[in-house]
Design a protein around this motif. Structure first.
Motif, mmCIF file in Angstrom:
data_model
loop_
_atom_site.group_PDB
_atom_site.id
_atom_site.type_symbol
_atom_site.label_atom_id
_atom_site.label_comp_id
_atom_site.label_asym_id
_atom_site.label_seq_id
_atom_site.Cartn_x
_atom_site.Cartn_y
_atom_site.Cartn_z
ATOM 1 N N THR A 95 70.786 16.765 30.336
ATOM 2 C CA THR A 95 72.018 17.434 30.771
ATOM 3 C C THR A 95 73.188 16.470 30.872
ATOM 4 O O THR A 95 74.297 16.777 30.401
ATOM 5 C CB THR A 95 71.800 18.124 32.136
ATOM 6 O OG1 THR A 95 70.822 19.154 31.987
ATOM 7 C CG2 THR A 95 73.105 18.727 32.641
ATOM 8 N N ASP A 96 72.988 15.306 31.474
ATOM 9 C CA ASP A 96 74.076 14.333 31.613
ATOM 10 C C ASP A 96 74.598 13.872 30.256
ATOM 11 O O ASP A 96 75.813 13.675 30.082
ATOM 12 C CB ASP A 96 73.612 13.123 32.424
ATOM 13 C CG ASP A 96 73.436 13.445 33.905
ATOM 14 O OD1 ASP A 96 73.969 14.492 34.343
ATOM 15 O OD2 ASP A 96 72.777 12.661 34.605
ATOM 16 N N ASP A 97 73.710 13.704 29.299
ATOM 17 C CA ASP A 97 74.123 13.289 27.957
ATOM 18 C C ASP A 97 74.886 14.410 27.255
ATOM 19 O O ASP A 97 75.865 14.156 26.537
ATOM 20 C CB ASP A 97 72.905 12.884 27.127
ATOM 21 C CG ASP A 97 72.224 11.642 27.679
ATOM 22 O OD1 ASP A 97 72.921 10.788 28.246
ATOM 23 O OD2 ASP A 97 70.983 11.540 27.557
ATOM 24 N N TRP A 98 74.441 15.648 27.468
ATOM 25 C CA TRP A 98 75.154 16.788 26.886
ATOM 26 C C TRP A 98 76.562 16.905 27.458
ATOM 27 O O TRP A 98 77.525 17.135 26.726
ATOM 28 C CB TRP A 98 74.381 18.084 27.149
ATOM 29 C CG TRP A 98 75.125 19.297 26.702
ATOM 30 C CD1 TRP A 98 75.216 19.781 25.421
ATOM 31 C CD2 TRP A 98 75.899 20.184 27.514
ATOM 32 N NE1 TRP A 98 76.007 20.921 25.397
ATOM 33 C CE2 TRP A 98 76.427 21.182 26.653
ATOM 34 C CE3 TRP A 98 76.185 20.234 28.875
ATOM 35 C CZ2 TRP A 98 77.244 22.208 27.138
ATOM 36 C CZ3 TRP A 98 77.001 21.253 29.351
ATOM 37 C CH2 TRP A 98 77.513 22.228 28.492
ATOM 38 N N VAL A 99 76.689 16.700 28.770
ATOM 39 C CA VAL A 99 78.011 16.729 29.411
ATOM 40 C C VAL A 99 78.899 15.635 28.829
ATOM 41 O O VAL A 99 80.088 15.869 28.554
ATOM 42 C CB VAL A 99 77.887 16.557 30.938
ATOM 43 C CG1 VAL A 99 79.261 16.334 31.575
ATOM 44 C CG2 VAL A 99 77.210 17.772 31.555
ATOM 45 N N PHE A 100 78.343 14.453 28.619
ATOM 46 C CA PHE A 100 79.115 13.347 28.046
ATOM 47 C C PHE A 100 79.629 13.705 26.649
ATOM 48 O O PHE A 100 80.798 13.466 26.321
ATOM 49 C CB PHE A 100 78.248 12.083 27.977
ATOM 50 C CG PHE A 100 78.974 10.899 27.403
ATOM 51 C CD1 PHE A 100 79.739 10.079 28.215
ATOM 52 C CD2 PHE A 100 78.892 10.612 26.039
ATOM 53 C CE1 PHE A 100 80.414 8.987 27.681
ATOM 54 C CE2 PHE A 100 79.573 9.526 25.504
ATOM 55 C CZ PHE A 100 80.338 8.710 26.324
ATOM 56 N N ILE A 101 78.749 14.265 25.824
ATOM 57 C CA ILE A 101 79.156 14.682 24.472
ATOM 58 C C ILE A 101 80.272 15.719 24.538
ATOM 59 O O ILE A 101 81.274 15.629 23.810
ATOM 60 C CB ILE A 101 77.946 15.266 23.698
ATOM 61 C CG1 ILE A 101 76.880 14.195 23.443
ATOM 62 C CG2 ILE A 101 78.407 15.901 22.378
ATOM 63 C CD1 ILE A 101 77.276 13.142 22.459
#
Length: 199
Positions: A145-151
């Motif tokens: 989730t955190d990586d998706w938010v960053f993208i």
């Protein structure tokens, strides 16, 4: 699309990022939705009009945020960009296949452009929305989730701004110069005046 439309993206996405850092994804989506409503209301007060694109975007966001809350599943927040971008890509590209510039239907009240420019913008944005659809779909299925938010926040949102700026030369070249009412009256013949009065 105007640069103000990018502002329409920046404020809610900033709220979304901050919300995701301090709360969960669903709360972040609610914060983003409220900020979107605030920005749209501000635009209406300034410009006295709202584009169909903005209205549809907020309705989509509200619908998927509500689903996420009711079903307690943040996956609805993640797939919302896929559905939204995929829908607009389909509308624009199907319009192109049918020789229709659908961008004009969404932004015709804000821009006065010739038909060729509307057609080119529809094609470009249709392909770009398709690209965003694919990227989001790959990202949320394969990343945390955190990586998706960053993208979403730090890659896709700036990319939208860059793409929007890249369309500026085409938009400026395709503008239709407004003709003033005084100018029209100065060249109006008696016969035309009678026809206009009858209408």
């Amino acid at each position: 699309m105007r640069l103000s439309a990018f502002f329409f993206e920046i404020v809610p996405i900033s709220g979304f990022f901050i919300g995701s850092q301090y709360y969960d994804l669903i709360i972040a989506a609610f914060i983003s939705l409220l900020l979107s409503l605030f920005v749209m209301a501000t635009f209406y007060l300034v410009e006295k009009r709202i584009s169909k694109f903005q209205i549809f975007a907020i309705c989509m966001s509200a619908l998927f945020t509500l689903f996420a809350y009711l079903f307690e599943n943040d996956q609805f927040v993640k797939i919302q960009p896929t559905i939204f971008n995929g829908f607009f890509s389909s509308v624009l590209l199907i319009g192109i296949l049918n020789k229709k510039a659908m961008m004009k239907q969404f932004f015709g009240s804000q821009f006065f452009l010739n038909d060729d420019t509307w057609y080119k913008l529809s094609l470009r944005w249709g392909l770009f929305f398709l690209f965003l659809t694919i990227i989001n779909e790959v990202a949320w299925r394969n990343l945390e989730t955190d990586d998706w938010v960053f993208i979403k926040v730090f890659i896709l949102t700036p990319l939208i701004g860059v793409f929007m700026l890249a369309q500026l030369p085409l938009t400026l070249r395709g503008r239709i110069k407004a003709v003033s009412y005084t100018h029209l009256r100065a060249h109006e013949t008696g016969r035309n005046l009678v026809c206009r009065l009858l209408l």
